[in-house]
Design an enzyme around this catalytic site. Sequence first.
Site, PDB file in Angstrom:
ATOM      1  N   LYS A  77     -20.825   7.236  28.821  1.00  0.00           N
ATOM      2  CA  LYS A  77     -19.725   8.249  29.405  1.00  0.00           C
ATOM      3  C   LYS A  77     -19.269   7.298  30.767  1.00  0.00           C
ATOM      4  CE  LYS A  77     -18.935  12.933  30.944  1.00  0.00           C
ATOM      5  NZ  LYS A  77     -19.273  14.284  31.162  1.00  0.00           N
ATOM      6  N   SER A 150     -17.118  17.720  28.745  1.00  0.00           N
ATOM      7  CA  SER A 150     -16.224  16.762  29.053  1.00  0.00           C
ATOM      8  C   SER A 150     -16.877  15.436  28.277  1.00  0.00           C
ATOM      9  CB  SER A 150     -16.617  16.771  30.709  1.00  0.00           C
ATOM     10  OG  SER A 150     -17.918  16.290  30.958  1.00  0.00           O
ATOM     11  N   SER A 174     -21.263  20.392  29.585  1.00  0.00           N
ATOM     12  CA  SER A 174     -20.557  19.019  29.058  1.00  0.00           C
ATOM     13  C   SER A 174     -21.531  18.245  28.089  1.00  0.00           C
ATOM     14  CB  SER A 174     -19.935  18.182  30.468  1.00  0.00           C
ATOM     15  OG  SER A 174     -19.070  19.021  30.929  1.00  0.00           O
TER      16      SER A 174
END
Length: 462
Positions: A77, A150, A174
Amino acid sequence: MHYLALSELSILLRTKAISPVELVKHMLNRINALDPQLESYVTVTAQRALEQADRAEREIGSGRWRGPLHGVPLAYKDIFYTDFALTTAGTAIHKSFQPTYSATAVRRLEAAGAISLGKLKTTEQAWTEHHPTVAAPKNPWGAELYAGASSSGSGVATAAGLTFGALGSDTGGSIRFPSAVNGVTGLKPTWGRVSRHGVFELAASLDHVGPMTRSAVDCAIMLGAIAGADPADPTAVHDSVEDYQAAALRSVAGMRIGLPRVYATEGVDPGIVAVWQAAAKVFEDLGAIVEEISFPEWRNAASTWPILCSSETALTHAATYPSKSESYGSALSALIDLGRSSTAMDLASAQHARLEFSSRLRAKFSNLDVILVPVTIWPTPTTAATADILQISPLEDLLRFTCVFDSTGSPTLTLPGGFDDRGAPMAIQLIGAHFDEAAVLQAGAAFQRATDWHSRHSRHFP
């Protein structure tokens, strides 16, 4: 080969049945062919991946095997610092940021022999929406379906066979939302189990770092590499790191699993409830002791979570907001404004709610190993419907199965549990006692040995 479980791939690499170099070339070709549709990657670090693959091939060939991640392609990420690629955090203010060091979690994975394919998209600074300048990743199960937030790129890339695992983060859900809607397995370890050094913060006391993979066993392998104390992060605990892969191979016979029926069903879509009930039956058939339990009052903890999150987010952005507010998206701006407008009494009240719920939940594990709950209150929505859902649904309802376990810092494991009538993934979640990741991985892996939801992939991306 791109849909192999990490654990399966590891055996083939160690026995030289698959070449790391040929594997990486295959993955890079697949990313080049498919990611223009899926848009999960921010950066593909092709040259680094090929160099690491060549090194892994030579090391494995000479008998220097580093462990189950040796030669395995992974991605991260884009809130994880990398000294070999920009780290944008999905923002405009950091769009050109080049760290001088890599996050501890990234360094540990590479030290274990993992190959870095690149950086994956995130919503703006790991909040709910992508920055207006960033195209959101597409859910491989249907381009119209919500891809989660997210850790959206991590969920999409793992589900579509563009990586064998990814790093994500979780402050209010997330890791869990993208895992649930993309049909992958996501582990949110106990807060402090994994170092957050070199990871862009959203809200420090709520932020968790963890793996997203295709199976619980794969999560166990990645956790084993990244967990443990870190001098660079004083909040990373010094508790011993267990052999999580071994724990994931244990039977659940005799394991005590709690079912909080009212919490898990009131106001929840019937299809989600059916998946939760079916999962409980699987555990019962495997010999677990499954029993209904009362659950601590959760609404106050959920409704005050935004105060905790927004206050810490405002602190995180104090140097650039409001001075550079024109560079922020509307969702992140609104969160920071909430934090800046909250009073000390608001924050104290939220902290009291957090402590009370945490204590009551901790007491439940005096006679339970794990608790089984859903992940969402609704089936995977379309992207178009998501904005409306966020507008009309109270946040405490939308986040009821996620944010409270960030507040408590509890370990959770999200698992594919079925599909709805549109073919969209549905999920379940296991909650464990603090620093008992072994229990949730043990239960999750047993569930996956008895089911095949986690091994399915979208027909759109064979």
